[in-house]
Each structure stands twice: as structure tokens, then as C-alpha cells.
Design a protein around this motif. Structure first.
Motif, PDB file in Angstrom:
ATOM      1  N   ASP A  18       0.864  -1.165   0.000  1.00 39.46           N
ATOM      2  CA  ASP A  18       0.000   0.000   0.000  1.00 39.46           C
ATOM      3  C   ASP A  18       0.907   1.223   0.000  1.00 39.46           C
ATOM      4  O   ASP A  18       1.651   1.433   0.950  1.00 39.46           O
ATOM      5  N   LYS A  19       0.855   2.006  -1.088  1.00 39.74           N
ATOM      6  CA  LYS A  19       1.758   3.136  -1.217  1.00 39.74           C
ATOM      7  C   LYS A  19       1.065   4.253  -1.985  1.00 39.74           C
ATOM      8  O   LYS A  19       0.328   3.999  -2.931  1.00 39.74           O
ATOM      9  N   THR A  20       1.308   5.507  -1.582  1.00 42.57           N
ATOM     10  CA  THR A  20       0.804   6.676  -2.290  1.00 42.57           C
ATOM     11  C   THR A  20       1.980   7.539  -2.695  1.00 42.57           C
ATOM     12  O   THR A  20       2.841   7.846  -1.867  1.00 42.57           O
ATOM     13  N   LEU A  21       2.012   7.918  -3.987  1.00 46.71           N
ATOM     14  CA  LEU A  21       3.118   8.704  -4.536  1.00 46.71           C
ATOM     15  C   LEU A  21       2.565   9.842  -5.385  1.00 46.71           C
ATOM     16  O   LEU A  21       1.538   9.687  -6.038  1.00 46.71           O
ATOM     17  N   PRO A  22       3.281  10.978  -5.428  1.00 44.40           N
ATOM     18  CA  PRO A  22       2.807  12.090  -6.267  1.00 44.40           C
ATOM     19  C   PRO A  22       3.056  11.819  -7.745  1.00 44.40           C
ATOM     20  O   PRO A  22       4.004  11.119  -8.116  1.00 44.40           O
ATOM     21  N   LEU A  23       2.198  12.379  -8.590  1.00 40.85           N
ATOM     22  CA  LEU A  23       2.376  12.325 -10.037  1.00 40.85           C
ATOM     23  C   LEU A  23       2.025  13.701 -10.574  1.00 40.85           C
ATOM     24  O   LEU A  23       0.883  14.137 -10.474  1.00 40.85           O
ATOM     25  N   GLY A  24       3.026  14.398 -11.114  1.00 38.87           N
ATOM     26  CA  GLY A  24       2.838  15.762 -11.592  1.00 38.87           C
ATOM     27  C   GLY A  24       1.961  15.834 -12.824  1.00 38.87           C
ATOM     28  O   GLY A  24       1.776  14.846 -13.544  1.00 38.87           O
ATOM     29  N   ALA A  25       1.453  17.015 -13.089  1.00 40.30           N
ATOM     30  CA  ALA A  25       0.597  17.242 -14.250  1.00 40.30           C
ATOM     31  C   ALA A  25       1.338  16.857 -15.529  1.00 40.30           C
ATOM     32  O   ALA A  25       2.494  17.227 -15.727  1.00 40.30           O
ATOM     33  N   GLY A  26       0.681  16.097 -16.371  1.00 42.62           N
ATOM     34  CA  GLY A  26       1.263  15.678 -17.645  1.00 42.62           C
ATOM     35  C   GLY A  26       2.215  14.506 -17.554  1.00 42.62           C
ATOM     36  O   GLY A  26       2.673  14.000 -18.579  1.00 42.62           O
ATOM     37  N   GLN A  27       2.532  14.057 -16.353  1.00 47.53           N
ATOM     38  CA  GLN A  27       3.427  12.908 -16.198  1.00 47.53           C
ATOM     39  C   GLN A  27       2.653  11.611 -16.430  1.00 47.53           C
ATOM     40  O   GLN A  27       1.457  11.534 -16.199  1.00 47.53           O
ATOM     41  N   THR A  28       3.382  10.572 -16.847  1.00 43.96           N
ATOM     42  CA  THR A  28       2.791   9.290 -17.210  1.00 43.96           C
ATOM     43  C   THR A  28       2.965   8.276 -16.090  1.00 43.96           C
ATOM     44  O   THR A  28       4.034   8.191 -15.484  1.00 43.96           O
ATOM     45  N   LEU A  29       1.919   7.499 -15.857  1.00 46.82           N
ATOM     46  CA  LEU A  29       2.031   6.329 -14.995  1.00 46.82           C
ATOM     47  C   LEU A  29       2.305   5.136 -15.893  1.00 46.82           C
ATOM     48  O   LEU A  29       1.571   4.882 -16.842  1.00 46.82           O
ATOM     49  N   ARG A  30       3.367   4.400 -15.582  1.00 44.94           N
ATOM     50  CA  ARG A  30       3.738   3.199 -16.333  1.00 44.94           C
ATOM     51  C   ARG A  30       3.720   2.022 -15.360  1.00 44.94           C
ATOM     52  O   ARG A  30       4.289   2.107 -14.278  1.00 44.94           O
ATOM     53  N   VAL A  31       3.055   0.920 -15.765  1.00 46.04           N
ATOM     54  CA  VAL A  31       2.971  -0.281 -14.939  1.00 46.04           C
ATOM     55  C   VAL A  31       3.535  -1.446 -15.744  1.00 46.04           C
ATOM     56  O   VAL A  31       3.049  -1.723 -16.840  1.00 46.04           O
ATOM     57  N   GLU A  32       4.556  -2.115 -15.204  1.00 45.30           N
ATOM     58  CA  GLU A  32       5.140  -3.307 -15.812  1.00 45.30           C
ATOM     59  C   GLU A  32       4.914  -4.461 -14.857  1.00 45.30           C
ATOM     60  O   GLU A  32       5.410  -4.457 -13.728  1.00 45.30           O
ATOM     61  N   HIS A  33       4.150  -5.462 -15.332  1.00 48.66           N
ATOM     62  CA  HIS A  33       3.697  -6.505 -14.415  1.00 48.66           C
ATOM     63  C   HIS A  33       3.474  -7.811 -15.164  1.00 48.66           C
ATOM     64  O   HIS A  33       3.306  -7.823 -16.382  1.00 48.66           O
ATOM     65  N   ARG A  34       3.465  -8.900 -14.430  1.00 48.78           N
ATOM     66  CA  ARG A  34       3.076 -10.196 -14.957  1.00 48.78           C
ATOM     67  C   ARG A  34       2.561 -11.036 -13.800  1.00 48.78           C
ATOM     68  O   ARG A  34       2.885 -10.782 -12.643  1.00 48.78           O
ATOM     69  N   LEU A  35       1.734 -12.001 -14.128  1.00 47.70           N
ATOM     70  CA  LEU A  35       1.194 -12.946 -13.143  1.00 47.70           C
ATOM     71  C   LEU A  35       0.240 -12.293 -12.151  1.00 47.70           C
ATOM     72  O   LEU A  35       0.393 -12.415 -10.939  1.00 47.70           O
ATOM     73  N   GLY A  36      -0.757 -11.614 -12.694  1.00 42.34           N
ATOM     74  CA  GLY A  36      -1.788 -11.028 -11.856  1.00 42.34           C
ATOM     75  C   GLY A  36      -2.547  -9.944 -12.597  1.00 42.34           C
ATOM     76  O   GLY A  36      -2.165  -9.526 -13.685  1.00 42.34           O
ATOM     77  N   SER A  37      -3.620  -9.497 -11.995  1.00 38.66           N
ATOM     78  CA  SER A  37      -4.472  -8.499 -12.629  1.00 38.66           C
ATOM     79  C   SER A  37      -4.091  -7.081 -12.211  1.00 38.66           C
ATOM     80  O   SER A  37      -3.458  -6.875 -11.176  1.00 38.66           O
ATOM     81  N   SER A  92      -3.811  11.991 -16.384  1.00 42.30           N
ATOM     82  CA  SER A  92      -2.441  11.541 -16.644  1.00 42.30           C
ATOM     83  C   SER A  92      -2.440  10.378 -17.626  1.00 42.30           C
ATOM     84  O   SER A  92      -3.261   9.469 -17.513  1.00 42.30           O
ATOM     85  N   PRO A  93      -1.503  10.385 -18.580  1.00 42.58           N
ATOM     86  CA  PRO A  93      -1.394   9.246 -19.496  1.00 42.58           C
ATOM     87  C   PRO A  93      -1.022   7.960 -18.749  1.00 42.58           C
ATOM     88  O   PRO A  93      -0.383   8.000 -17.697  1.00 42.58           O
ATOM     89  N   LEU A  94      -1.405   6.827 -19.341  1.00 40.49           N
ATOM     90  CA  LEU A  94      -1.177   5.524 -18.729  1.00 40.49           C
ATOM     91  C   LEU A  94      -0.544   4.584 -19.742  1.00 40.49           C
ATOM     92  O   LEU A  94      -1.001   4.498 -20.883  1.00 40.49           O
ATOM     93  N   VAL A  95       0.506   3.867 -19.316  1.00 46.45           N
ATOM     94  CA  VAL A  95       1.138   2.821 -20.115  1.00 46.45           C
ATOM     95  C   VAL A  95       1.150   1.564 -19.262  1.00 46.45           C
ATOM     96  O   VAL A  95       1.637   1.589 -18.126  1.00 46.45           O
ATOM     97  N   VAL A  96       0.619   0.465 -19.790  1.00 40.98           N
ATOM     98  CA  VAL A  96       0.573  -0.802 -19.056  1.00 40.98           C
ATOM     99  C   VAL A  96       1.172  -1.895 -19.921  1.00 40.98           C
ATOM    100  O   VAL A  96       0.806  -2.047 -21.088  1.00 40.98           O
ATOM    101  N   ARG A  97       2.069  -2.677 -19.328  1.00 41.90           N
ATOM    102  CA  ARG A  97       2.608  -3.890 -19.934  1.00 41.90           C
ATOM    103  C   ARG A  97       2.339  -5.007 -18.936  1.00 41.90           C
ATOM    104  O   ARG A  97       2.862  -4.990 -17.819  1.00 41.90           O
ATOM    105  N   ASN A  98       1.499  -5.973 -19.332  1.00 42.12           N
ATOM    106  CA  ASN A  98       1.098  -7.030 -18.413  1.00 42.12           C
ATOM    107  C   ASN A  98       1.007  -8.353 -19.163  1.00 42.12           C
ATOM    108  O   ASN A  98       0.725  -8.388 -20.355  1.00 42.12           O
ATOM    109  N   SER A  99       1.230  -9.434 -18.433  1.00 45.57           N
ATOM    110  CA  SER A  99       1.004 -10.763 -18.990  1.00 45.57           C
ATOM    111  C   SER A  99       0.486 -11.687 -17.901  1.00 45.57           C
ATOM    112  O   SER A  99       0.802 -11.526 -16.725  1.00 45.57           O
TER     113      SER A  99
END
Length: 168
Positions: free
Chosen positions: A1-20, A98-105
Motif C-alpha cells: 500500500d503506497k501513495t506517490l505524487p504524479l505531476g501534471a502531464g506525467q505518465t504512470l507506467r505499470v510493468e507486471h506479470r502474473l496477476g491483474s 495523466s497518461p497511462l502505459v501498461v505492460r502485463n502478462s
């Protein structure tokens, strides 16, 4: 459980595997990540040891925030193989603009309420994107894509899965 700042126009990128990955948006300028780690093993101690080695990494850069799952190395030889099953499911709240990039399997991806561009590449799971706006690029292999209520262009492609699109 973590909360982090994300500035205006910045992208959230998630790289993950083995889960939703489940993404919902909110009006504030932070990202709230909850990781639900599940491990099953021959003993409670083996499960706890393995779970303790799973790392949820967050890295900030001028372009945004990266959330990445790192699993422990496993020896895959027949003689040393342990009977361990594991997954990590993410529940993420992020700024709606904010833009979002997700890479998941090997898991599903769902995104609700994003009012910015998304680039989602998933393998072996479904992708659901609802109630958004902006340009949406969604690719999937061995899973269905469902896109609904998007005010913007969409580019959807899948191998071995169906596509449902409505109110684009």
C-alpha cells in the motif's frame, strides 16, 4: 500500500506479470497503489519466505512514475523445483488526466474513467476500458478486449480473442 505524487502531464507506467491490474481514476495528483500478494506453497514458512522476496518497485523520473513487479529468481530444474504458486493483483488509483502505459502478462487489465491517452499491451488476459477520453491503443494476445464510452480515437487489436467496442 503506497501513495506517490504524479505531476501534471506525467505518465504512470505499470510493468507486471502474473496477476491483474485494476485502474480507477480520481481528481487528486497522486497515485495510490495497493498490491495484493498471494503465495501458496508446501509449507507456511516457504510461502512467507517467497512472498517476502516479491518486490513492488516504484521509480520516479521527470517523465512520471513506474510501478514494476519483481519476482524472486526460481531454479527451474526438475530436481530443485518447489511447488510454489503465486500472483500479485494491483488496485491503482491515479489522476484522471495523466497518461497511462501498461505492460502485463498472465492477468487481466481494467481501466475506468481515464481522461488521457492509454497504451495497453496485455498477454493471456482480458482488457476492459470504460468511460474514458483521449486516444486509446490496446493490444492483447489470447484475451478479449472490451472498450466502451470513449471520447477519442481507439486502436484495438487482439490475437485469439474477441473485440467489443461501443459508444466510441
Amino acid at each position: 500500500d503506497k501513495t506517490l505524487p504524479l505531476g501534471a502531464g506525467q505518465t504512470l507506467r505499470v510493468e507486471h506479470r502474473l496477476g491483474s491490474i485494476s485502474v480507477r481514476t480520481h481528481a487528486s495528483n497522486d497515485v495510490h497503489v495497493v498490491a495484493n500478494i498471494r503465495v501458496a506453497a508446501a509449507s507456511q514458512q516457504d510461502a512467507e519466505n517467497f512472498a517476502g522476496q516479491i518486490q513492488i518497485r516504484t521509480e520516479t523520473s521527470p517523465g512520471g512514475l513506474l510501478v514494476r513487479t519483481d519476482y524472486p529468481e526460481q531454479n527451474n530444474s526438475f530436481w530443485s523445483q518447489r511447488n510454489i504458486s503465486f500472483s500479485v493483483d494491483y488496485e491503482i488509483e491515479m489522476p484522471q488526466s495523466s497518461p497511462l502505459v501498461v505492460r502485463n502478462s498472465f492477468g487481466s487489465v481494467s481501466v475506468f474513467g481515464l481522461k488521457a491517452a492509454a497504451d495497453i499491451d496485455n498477454k493471456q488476459g482480458t482488457v476492459t476500458v470504460h468511460d474514458g477520453s483521449g486516444n486509446q491503443l490496446v493490444r492483447d494476445s489470447f484475451g478479449a478486449i472490451e472498450m466502451a464510452n470513449n471520447d477519442g480515437n481507439v486502436d484495438l487489436s487482439t490475437n485469439n480473442g474477441s473485440i467489443q467496442a461501443a459508444q466510441i
